[in-house]
Design an enzyme around this catalytic site. Structure first.
Site, PDB file in Angstrom:
ATOM      1  N   ASP A  88      -6.950   1.398 -25.504  1.00 30.12           N
ATOM      2  CA  ASP A  88      -7.397   1.302 -24.117  1.00 30.12           C
ATOM      3  C   ASP A  88      -7.502   2.679 -23.472  1.00 30.12           C
ATOM      4  OD1 ASP A  88      -7.459  -1.422 -24.267  1.00 30.12           O
ATOM      5  OD2 ASP A  88      -5.536  -1.736 -23.273  1.00 30.12           O
ATOM      6  N   ARG A 136      -0.714  -6.653 -21.445  1.00 31.85           N
ATOM      7  CA  ARG A 136      -1.416  -6.029 -22.575  1.00 31.85           C
ATOM      8  C   ARG A 136      -0.495  -5.158 -23.412  1.00 31.85           C
ATOM      9  NH1 ARG A 136      -6.947  -6.065 -22.249  1.00 31.85           N
ATOM     10  NH2 ARG A 136      -7.076  -4.188 -23.528  1.00 31.85           N
ATOM     11  N   GLU A 143       1.349  -8.367   8.366  1.00 25.58           N
ATOM     12  CA  GLU A 143       1.512  -6.930   8.575  1.00 25.58           C
ATOM     13  C   GLU A 143       2.581  -6.337   7.657  1.00 25.58           C
ATOM     14  OE1 GLU A 143      -0.381  -4.915  10.551  1.00 25.58           O
ATOM     15  OE2 GLU A 143      -1.580  -6.745  10.654  1.00 25.58           O
ATOM     16  N   PRO A 164       0.808  -1.222   0.000  1.00 25.13           N
ATOM     17  CA  PRO A 164       0.000   0.000   0.000  1.00 25.13           C
ATOM     18  C   PRO A 164       0.841   1.272   0.000  1.00 25.13           C
ATOM     19  CG  PRO A 164      -0.832  -1.569   1.606  1.00 25.13           C
ATOM     20  CD  PRO A 164       0.481  -2.101   1.138  1.00 25.13           C
TER      21      PRO A 164
END
Length: 248
Positions: free
Chosen positions: A170, A155, A117, A90
Site C-alpha cells: 500500500d 488492513r 459541537e 478535528p
C-alpha cells in the site's frame, strides 16, 4: 481484534462495515465490531445526551455522563484485553499509516464519535488515551472518520487482506506512494502496459516498481522523502528520475 464504537448513530456503520474486506474479516473472526449507543446509558426518560455549553455559544455539547458510562461498560466487559480508547475529533493528532500500524497492535480499540459541537472536555481529559483527526476539516460527526480509521487499521491485521504481504504494498506503508498497477488488456485505446512488466525478469520489475514509487512520491508528495531512509539504490533511481524530468 475487538473494535467498539460509541456513537449516537449506530445505523451509520451497518453499510460500510458490512461489505467487502471488513465483512470478510468479521465473518472469519479476525475482527469483531460492536456499536454502543450512549443514549442507552442515560437515566432520564427522554434519553438526553446533550446540553447547552456553559459560558454560552451556539449549538449543543454532548454530556459527559452517558459517554463515560458507555465506555466503562465496554471496558469492563473486556477487562483483560490490551486496549486503546480513541476520540475522533478535528483537534486530534493527524492520522497516518504509521498510526494505523500502531493501533493494529492492540487487542481492542474503542472509538468515541463526537457530534453536535463536540463532547464535554472532561471526557478528553480523563477517559480517552488519544484523539485522532483524519484531516484539517470538519465533518458532521466522528462516525465517518472512525470508519476511515477502522478500515485502515483492519488492513494491518494479518490475514485480513488474504495475501500475507498485501498491506506492505500500500501507499505510505514504507514511506512512499505506491507504484502504478496494470492489468489486461495489454493495449487499451492505444495506451500500452510498460514492457518491463511483461518481461518476466523479476529483478527488473522490482527495480521499475521502486523507481516508479519514488517518481510518484517525488512528483506528488516530496515531503514524504524527508522522513524516510534513502538507500544508495534510491539515490541512484532519484537521479535517473531527475535527469528524465530535465529531458536528459
Amino acid at each position: 481484534m475487538r473494535i467498539d464504537i460509541i456513537s449516537l448513530f449506530p445505523e451509520m456503520f451497518a453499510g460500510p462495515l458490512g461489505h467487502s474486506m471488513l465483512k470478510r474479516a468479521q465473518d472469519s473472526g479476525l475482527i469483531s465490531v460492536q456499536v454502543t449507543n450512549p443514549r442507552n446509558f442515560t437515566y432520564d426518560k427522554h434519553h438526553i445526551v446533550d446540553d447547552s455549553p456553559f459560558g454560552g455559544g451556539n449549538g449543543m455539547v454532548m454530556k459527559p455522563e452517558p459517554i463515560f458510562r458507555a465506555v466503562k461498560n465496554v471496558v469492563n466487559a473486556n477487562i483483560s484485553l490490551r486496549k486503546r480508547i480513541v476520540l475522533m475529533c478535528p483537534g486530534g493528532s493527524a492520522f497516518d499509516q504509521a498510526k494505523a500500524r500502531e493501533l493494529a497492535g492492540y487487542e481492542q480499540l474503542i472509538f468515541i464519535c463526537g457530534h453536535y459541537e463536540g463532547i464535554d472536555a472532561r471526557i478528553r481529559e480523563h477517559v480517552i488515551d488519544e484523539a485522532i483527526s483524519i484531516g484539517d476539516y470538519v465533518v458532521t460527526g466522528g462516525e465517518l472518520p472512525a470508519m476511515v480509521v477502522i478500515d485502515a487499521v483492519a488492513r494491518m491485521i494479518p490475514g485480513v487482506l488474504g495475501a500475507a504481504e498485501g498491506a506492505k504494498l500500500d501507499s505510505f506503508y514504507n514511506g512512499l506512494l505506491e507504484y502504478p498497477q496494470y492489468t489486461r488488456p495489454r493495449e487499451f485505446n492505444g495506451w500500452v502496459v510498460p514492457d518491463v512488466l511483461l518481461s518476466g525478469d523479476h529483478a527488473k520489475i522490482e527495480r521499475w516498481r521502486r523507481k516508479e514509487s519514488l517518481r510518484a512520491t517525488l512528483e506528488r508528495r516530496p515531503d514524504l522523502l524527508d522522513n524516510m531512509e534513502i538507500t544508495p539504490l534510491d539515490n541512484q533511481l532519484l537521479q535517473e528520475i531527475k535527469l528524465e524530468q530535465a529531458g536528459g
